[in-house]
Design an enzyme around this catalytic site. Structure first.
Site, mmCIF file in Angstrom:
data_model
loop_
_atom_site.group_PDB
_atom_site.id
_atom_site.type_symbol
_atom_site.label_atom_id
_atom_site.label_comp_id
_atom_site.label_asym_id
_atom_site.label_seq_id
_atom_site.Cartn_x
_atom_site.Cartn_y
_atom_site.Cartn_z
ATOM 1 N N LYS A 93 0.876 -1.376 -0.041
ATOM 2 C CA LYS A 93 0.044 -0.067 0.063
ATOM 3 C C LYS A 93 0.813 1.358 0.028
ATOM 4 O O LYS A 93 1.804 1.315 0.905
ATOM 5 C CB LYS A 93 -0.963 -0.035 1.387
ATOM 6 N N LYS A 117 5.576 3.722 8.599
ATOM 7 C CA LYS A 117 4.143 4.575 8.569
ATOM 8 C C LYS A 117 2.994 3.675 8.678
ATOM 9 O O LYS A 117 1.854 3.941 9.651
ATOM 10 C CB LYS A 117 4.448 5.223 7.404
ATOM 11 N N LYS A 129 5.372 1.817 -3.256
ATOM 12 C CA LYS A 129 5.575 2.862 -3.679
ATOM 13 C C LYS A 129 5.587 2.670 -5.362
ATOM 14 O O LYS A 129 6.343 1.807 -5.447
ATOM 15 C CB LYS A 129 6.450 3.875 -3.041
ATOM 16 N N ASP A 169 0.276 10.635 -4.683
ATOM 17 C CA ASP A 169 1.290 11.207 -4.108
ATOM 18 C C ASP A 169 1.755 12.510 -5.166
ATOM 19 O O ASP A 169 0.994 12.919 -5.699
ATOM 20 C CB ASP A 169 2.585 10.258 -4.176
#
Ligand code: NDP
Ligand code: 2IT
Length: 448
Positions: A93, A117, A129, A169
């Site tokens: 994720k 995180k 990512k 992002d």
């Protein structure tokens, strides 16, 4: 302790040798593992099972060509990436970044950070990512659409609601998620809402996701201030950037009575002594997709400093919300000299290690991104919950969940820093809480 420290140093040298030139990845790894010696001392099983070494090696790294045609019919080639870093706690994720500076090492640093995180959120999500070295600036809507379609034509085979769930992002917001989701839906012939998050609430997205990273960072700051017997109301704030995170951090700060006097983009800084007019910023950035210098056309009393430095502006609270390493040692010195007493990272790794050291030396309340900006991915996980149950939650309910999550992250980081003899050190607190959680899951699965 000495032995644990030496072991960590040796692991770090190994990471550098295996990933040459990826300086941001090295920086992110060191920032985490340099705080873990006390944990290794307490838990020899982590050393025995080589947990740190395993957490520093991505589970998978995918690199692909993204060909597309611009409006003139010319063929363009970009490079796409998706790194699945760790899936011990759930499907990979994390967001997608479209920016010309993107390299594999950029994506690896972001995916590595995401491991810790995501664990901090307490929700069942692993880490990943992705992105591309594509520059969305100056591109038409049609060019963005064609790029997103081409990107998804390769990415779709690697993702899924149980496998890997991308989101936005830098350079990837609601518009891009729409094009990406449309292409995915068309290719797989299924409406799998849970394959992407950050979708528009009018077609299976979650309310509050858009606002969540900025709001969450402000909630975290609020908790840090409470520990010091302070509140946000009346505080003078500087928020770098003017994208998704900066805009909604500013909105929440203003709702809570703080005064945001400056924001920025990669060209310059707006200083508005009266307080930033968020409607103007949103009109320029979200609607017109223009540059911040246009702000002074609407607010002639404000000042635009082309090429200026936002950290020159005196403030009580600083919120770096633009990009990595945007706040260095000399910026930190300036902030401290001007009376800033809390720094909350909305962006990922915006402060350099030297700046962070200075904050700690001077007793500045400093919230690392992996804790302070976790509200975005946490609300993505809430979006996944809604998609899985084919439900939609109200704004108020979802915002309350977000707030609870941020309060908990703060509490866990704060308490753990104290437990390990480093009171007020949110970096150590965040790293230790999340590392232990991921480590225990990795051990439970055996050597896989
Ligand atoms: P946006 O693309 O919406 O906005 C990015 C902002 O940062 C823009 O104002 C941009 O200015 C500025 N910026 C980007 N790169 C640079 C650079 N190299 N130098 C100076 N300014 C720069 O992105 P987000 O707001 O989504 O992301 C901001 C940060 O927050 C990133 O670090 C991201 O990883 C992090 N983050 C985002 C989350 C999310 O949910 N979106 C969640 C958690 C963290 P310009 O327009 O001139 O490029
Ligand atoms: O850095 C981040 O946490 C994000 N860009 C959000 C990731 C997500 O999956 O919502």
């Amino acid at each position: 302790m000495k032995e644990a420290e030496q072991r960590i140093q040796a692991i770090y040298e190994g990471v550098k040798a295996r990933n040459p030139g990826e300086v941001e990845f090295h920086q992110a790894v060191w920032e985490v593992i340099s705080t873990l010696a006390p944990v290794l001392q307490r838990h020899p099983e982590y050393t025995e099972h080589k947990i740190i070494e395993r957490l520093c090696e991505p589970e998978r790294q995918i690199i692909f060509r993204v060909p597309w045609q611009d409006d003139k019919g010319e063929v363009q080639i970009n490079r796409g990436f998706r790194v699945g870093f760790n899936s011990a706690l759930g499907p990979y994720k994390g967001g997608l970044r479209f920016h010309p500076s993107v390299l594999l090492g950029t994506i690896k640093f972001l995916a590595f950070e995401q491991t810790f995180k995501n664990a901090l959120t307490g929700l069942p999500i692993g880490s990943g990512k992705g992105g591309a070295d594509f520059d969305p600036k100056g591109k038409s809507d049609n060019e963005i659409m064609r790029f997103c379609q081409s990107f998804m034509t390769e990415l779709y085979r690697h993702i899924g609601d149980m496998t890997d769930v991308p989101a936005g992002d830098i350079g990837v917001g609601g518009r891009e998620i729409g094009y990406l989701f449309g292409q995915y839906k068309r290719i797989v012939n299924r409406y799998e809402a849970g394959v992407l998050t950050g979708k528009n609430p009018s077609w299976s997205g979650a309310l509050v996701r858009k606002e969540s990273t900025g709001y969450g960072a402000v909630y975290f700051a609020e908790e840090m201030l409470k520990v010091r017997g302070q509140e946000l109301a009346g505080k003078r704030c500087v928020v770098s950037g003017s994208g998704n995170v900066a805009i909604y951090a500013t909105q929440k700060l203003q709702q809570l009575g703080a005064i945001v006097v400056a924001c920025s983009d990669s060209n310059g800084v707006i200083y508005d002594e009266q307080g930033i007019c968020l409607d103007t910023v949103r009109q320029i950035k979200e609607v017109e997709r223009g540059r911040l210098k246009e702000y002074t056309n609407h607010r002639p009393n404000a000042e635009y400093r082309h090429g200026g430095d936002i950290w020159d502006i005196a403030c009580d609270l600083a919120f770096p919300c633009a990009t990595q390493n945007e706040l260095n040692e000399s910026h930190a010195k300036k902030l401290i000299a001007n009376g800033c007493f809390a720094v909350t990272e909305g962006a990922n790794m915006p402060c350099t290690p030297e700046a962070v050291d200075l904050f700690h030396e001077h007793g500045i309340a400093y919230a690392p991104g992996k804790a302070a900006n976790a509200g975005g991915v946490a609300t993505s996980a809430l979006e996944m919950q809604q998609n899985a149950s084919r439900d939609t939650w109200s704004f108020e309910y979802t915002e309350n969940r977000l707030r609870e999550i941020m309060v908990n992250i703060h509490k866990n980081c704060h308490r753990t820093a104290e437990e390990f003899g480093m009171p007020g050190n949110y970096v150590a607190g965040a790293n230790i809480v999340s590392f232990r959680q991921v480590a225990d899951a990795v051990m439970a699965f055996g050597v896989i």
